[in-house]
Structure formats: C-alpha cells, structure tokens
Design a protein around this motif. Structure first.
Motif, short mmCIF file in Angstrom:
data_model
loop_
_atom_site.label_atom_id
_atom_site.label_comp_id
_atom_site.label_asym_id
_atom_site.label_seq_id
_atom_site.Cartn_x
_atom_site.Cartn_y
_atom_site.Cartn_z
N ARG A 13 50.65 -134.88 -9.03
CA ARG A 13 51.66 -135.15 -10.06
C ARG A 13 53.08 -135.11 -9.49
NH1 ARG A 13 49.83 -131.98 -13.40
NH2 ARG A 13 50.97 -130.10 -12.80
N ASN A 14 53.37 -134.12 -8.63
CA ASN A 14 54.72 -133.99 -8.08
C ASN A 14 54.63 -133.50 -6.64
OD1 ASN A 14 57.39 -133.59 -7.46
ND2 ASN A 14 57.89 -132.52 -9.36
N PRO A 15 54.31 -134.40 -5.71
CA PRO A 15 54.17 -133.99 -4.31
C PRO A 15 55.45 -133.44 -3.71
CG PRO A 15 54.17 -136.37 -4.51
CD PRO A 15 54.08 -135.84 -5.89
N PHE A 16 56.60 -133.93 -4.17
CA PHE A 16 57.87 -133.46 -3.61
C PHE A 16 58.05 -131.96 -3.87
CE2 PHE A 16 58.37 -137.96 -4.70
CZ PHE A 16 58.73 -138.47 -3.46
N ALA A 17 57.72 -131.53 -5.08
CA ALA A 17 57.82 -130.11 -5.40
C ALA A 17 56.74 -129.31 -4.70
CB ALA A 17 57.73 -129.91 -6.92
N ALA A 18 55.51 -129.82 -4.67
CA ALA A 18 54.40 -129.09 -4.06
C ALA A 18 54.61 -128.90 -2.56
CB ALA A 18 53.09 -129.82 -4.33
N TYR A 19 54.96 -129.97 -1.87
CA TYR A 19 55.21 -129.85 -0.44
C TYR A 19 56.48 -129.03 -0.18
CZ TYR A 19 51.67 -133.39 0.69
OH TYR A 19 50.50 -134.07 0.87
N GLY A 20 57.45 -129.18 -1.08
CA GLY A 20 58.71 -128.47 -0.91
C GLY A 20 58.53 -126.96 -0.96
N ARG A 21 57.68 -126.48 -1.86
CA ARG A 21 57.43 -125.04 -1.94
C ARG A 21 56.85 -124.52 -0.63
NH1 ARG A 21 55.95 -126.47 -7.29
NH2 ARG A 21 53.76 -126.75 -6.69
N ALA A 304 52.82 -135.60 9.40
CA ALA A 304 54.13 -135.20 8.91
C ALA A 304 54.18 -135.44 7.41
CB ALA A 304 55.23 -136.01 9.60
N SER A 305 54.62 -134.45 6.67
CA SER A 305 54.84 -134.65 5.24
C SER A 305 56.20 -135.31 5.08
CB SER A 305 54.80 -133.32 4.48
OG SER A 305 55.25 -133.52 3.15
N ILE A 306 56.20 -136.62 4.92
CA ILE A 306 57.46 -137.35 4.74
C ILE A 306 58.14 -136.90 3.46
CG2 ILE A 306 58.50 -139.64 4.60
CD1 ILE A 306 57.06 -139.00 7.26
N ALA A 307 57.35 -136.61 2.42
CA ALA A 307 57.90 -136.16 1.14
C ALA A 307 58.69 -134.88 1.30
CB ALA A 307 56.77 -135.97 0.13
N ASP A 380 48.10 -140.98 -7.06
CA ASP A 380 47.74 -141.31 -5.69
C ASP A 380 48.34 -140.26 -4.75
OD1 ASP A 380 47.48 -142.34 -3.14
OD2 ASP A 380 47.89 -144.40 -3.74
N PRO A 381 47.52 -139.43 -4.10
CA PRO A 381 48.06 -138.38 -3.25
C PRO A 381 48.66 -138.88 -1.94
CG PRO A 381 45.68 -138.42 -3.05
CD PRO A 381 46.05 -139.40 -4.13
N GLY A 382 48.44 -140.16 -1.60
CA GLY A 382 48.94 -140.68 -0.34
C GLY A 382 50.16 -141.56 -0.46
N THR A 383 50.35 -142.16 -1.63
CA THR A 383 51.46 -143.10 -1.82
C THR A 383 52.16 -142.83 -3.15
OG1 THR A 383 50.22 -144.79 -0.61
CG2 THR A 383 52.09 -145.54 -1.91
#
Length: 395
Positions: A13-21, A304-307, A380-383
């Motif tokens: 739902r929100n990869p930017f927040a999930a990866y950011g944490r 690499a987590s680009i997000a 989509d967890p990849g894009t």
C-alpha cells in the motif's frame, strides 16, 4: 536484522513509508520475496548508489523473466541488462552515441507531434469531458515513440501498440506470443534501413563503428530493439504517476504553470518522488564480501530500494515533500539506476515525459482528477503504478 516482506499489505500500500521506517533503522535489511530465498536490500542512498556501481555484484540472466518463446527468438532475448564486464562495456560503447541527450533533444519535435496526435484522440474518447488517460495516452505513448524511433511503418504501429500493452502487463500467454512479432518487426525495420536512408535510432546504430572497426551485428540490433520495448515502458507509469502527483499538489501545479521552463527539473523531482521503480534489478555477489559491516556470501542477491534511497534525508532536504524547484546541488536520484547499468534510454524518457506533461497542461489548463487518488493505485510490490487515471479535460 530487520525484514521487509513483499506480501505485507503495508509494504504494497505504501512502500515509501514501509521502506523508510527500515531505512531509519539500518542501511541493510532482509527482503522476503515470494518463492525465493531472502534477498539483501540496501535502503540508504549512499550505500545503494555504491552497490549499483560495485563490480563485486553482477546481474544474472535468471534475474529476468523467460517466457516460453520459439527457439529462433532465444538468441535475441539476452539484452545488455544481463551483460557484465567487457561484454557489457563493448555494447555500451557502440550504442551510447545513439542515446545521448543531444540525440534525444533532436528527436523532441517528433515526440511533440506524437503527443499532440494522441491528445486529439483522447478528446474523442472523452465522455462528458472525462477520460481515462492510461489506455488513451500514457500507455500507447512509449510504444508510439519507439516505433518512430526505430522506423516502424505507420501501418504496422497498431500491432506494435498491442505488443507494448502486452509487454507492459508482463504476464500471461500473450507475453510470449508478442515476442516473435516484435523480433520479426525489428528484423524488417533493420533490413529496410540498410537500403533506405533515415534519421532514426537504427540509422545511428548501423553507422556506429568503434575505432578498432567493431560494429553491431543485425542480431545485436534486434536484441536492442527488444530491450527498448521492455525498458521503454517506464514512461507510461512515470507520466501517469507525475500527472497524479501534480494534480494532487496544487501549489506545485501552479508553480509549473507559471514557469514552464521548470519542467526539466520538475521531471527529475517527480522521478525521485514518485518514479515507478521501487527496487533495482537484483545483483549477485561474485564472491564472499561485506556490505555495511555484514558478510554477504557468494551468490547471494542484493537489491537497492529505490523507494527508500530516493527519500533518504541524508541525501535530500525535506525528502517526503514534492518540490519541483528542489536545488540542483542535492544528490542525484536513483530512478534510472546508477553505474554501468544506468538506464540507456534515460534521455529519451526524460524528453518524452517533459513533452507529455508540458503539452497536457498547456492544452487543458483546468485539468482535474476525476477520482479519489487512493482508488487508483495498483497493488504491485515491484512497481509504483496506477490502474486508471480518470481526468476531466476542460480545454
């Protein structure tokens, strides 16, 4: 060691927040990928950028989907993205002159013509002024540009549009069925350009010759066209994400309308803030090595987590904010990757996105979103992409 699970609803739902944490906890974490052994994932900009240019990590052919295709197509399936070392360097040196920012700028008028023509068609599909830009504008645009770029005849372009839509979907039996048509079309275009002069990508590639006399073979040019068809779909998602972003950030939209010359920088910021690539292509350790103080065994995958990297506060000021006037002195985003495998088509993707946004906002100064933003996101967890982009045009 923190873990990120690609099946987790919060990550999707929100990869930017999930990866950011996770990024704020550690530069290196574990990534759980359905059906595969865990991968290592780098979450911070400096470390991600370094890995992408580190020769200790290489891309493998098994990083890519191999649909069931006819045997005669297999020689063309291995693209530059799967090459490493001297083999990759040779190909890159031969094709690079055809992909420079100057060549992309020279091609700009032809992209402008394609965009104007597509928007004329968009209006014809509008229902009471409302239309979905995805099927009518952002999805067909990249393939139309590729067709113009490689000299596909007008009568064949509807078929290539269908190929592009199938490849963008990246799944199902139609994917494999599209590949022979793309290969045959590429062979025909190359044969035609060898006998007819032209000003396009194939003409540049046919003329390309290294100092030692090395040239591209026809098979290598067919492979490059296939590579373009696959990688060239990125602008479809980037443009859609960018339209949604500016329509939901009215201050940024107003700034861009007041000064259209900001568009090149705006596209870079949009690629950083809402680019479609969430994870890099995996690299595999060639030998036992170390990342961020952790031992990585030979053969283990690292991404690499680009997000996460593109919103790293160590590299960008106020990274969660969309700012189309972001200072140029900040770090470069990783939306087009970095190092030897930096996106070959980045220049044409940039110009394509600039033209699409500039023309769309000029033609429709009161363009508005016709749906709630949260209803449009694809799981989509990849894009990072949309399932639809309904807008009200209002010329």
């Amino acid at each position: 060691m923190p873990e990120i699970d690609l099946t987790d609803a919060d990550v999707i739902r929100n990869p930017f927040a999930a990866y950011g944490r996770v990024r704020e906890e550690t530069a290196l974490a574990r990534l759980r990928v359905p059906g595969l052994d865990p991968w290592w994932v780098l979450t911070r900009h400096e470390q991600a950028r370094a890995m992408l240019s580190d020769p200790r990590f290489e891309i493998r052919a098994d990083s890519f989907m191999r649909p069931d295709v006819p045997d005669d197509c297999l020689p063309y399936m291995r693209t530059m993205s799967e090459m490493n070392g001297p083999e990759h360097a040779r190909m890159r040196k031969l094709v690079a002159p055809a992909f420079t920012p100057r060549r992309a700028a020279d091609f700009r008028p032809r992209i402008e013509s394609i965009v104007e023509g597509l928007l004329d068609t968009v209006e014809a599909h509008a229902d009471d002024g409302t239309v979905d830009l995805l099927p009518n504008f952002t999805r067909p645009l990249p393939m139309d540009v590729i067709c113009e770029w490689v000299g596909v005849p007008e009568e064949d372009r509807p078929r290539w549009r269908a190929y592009g839509a199938t490849v963008a979907a990246s799944a199902g039996p139609d994917f494999a069925k599209a590949i022979p048509g793309i290969m045959d079309g590429a062979k025909a275009a190359i044969a035609r350009r060898r006998t007819e002069p032209g000003d396009d990508l194939l003409a540049d590639l046919i003329a390309a010759q290294a100092e030692d006399g090395d040239r591209l073979t026809d098979a290598e040019m067919v492979t490059l066209v296939w590579h373009l068809v696959m990688a060239g779909q990125t602008p479809a998602n980037l443009i859609a994400n960018a339209v949604l972003a500016v329509l939901t950030h009215p201050d940024q939209l107003e700034t861009l309308r007041e000064d259209p010359d900001l568009m090149p920088g705006a596209v870079e910021e949009l690629m950083r803030w809402c680019g479609p690539t969430l994870l890099s292509i995996p690299r595999y350790a060639r030998e036992d090595t170390e990342l961020c103080g952790t031992r990585i065994r030979a053969g283990e995958a690292v991404v690499a987590s680009i997000a996460a990297a593109n919103r790293d506060p160590r590299a960008f000021s106020d990274p969660e904010s969309l700012d189309i006037t972001r200072p140029k002195g900040e770090a470069a985003h990783l939306g087009f990757a970095h190092g030897p495998h930096f996106c070959l088509g980045a220049s044409i993707a940039r110009v394509q996105t600039q033209v699409a946004l500039t023309t769309l906002l000029r033609r429709y100064p009161r363009l508005t979103l016709a749906s709630e933003p949260e209803e449009l996101r694809a799981p989509d967890p990849g894009t990072w992409r949309l399932t639809a982009l309904p807008v009200t045009l209002t010329p």
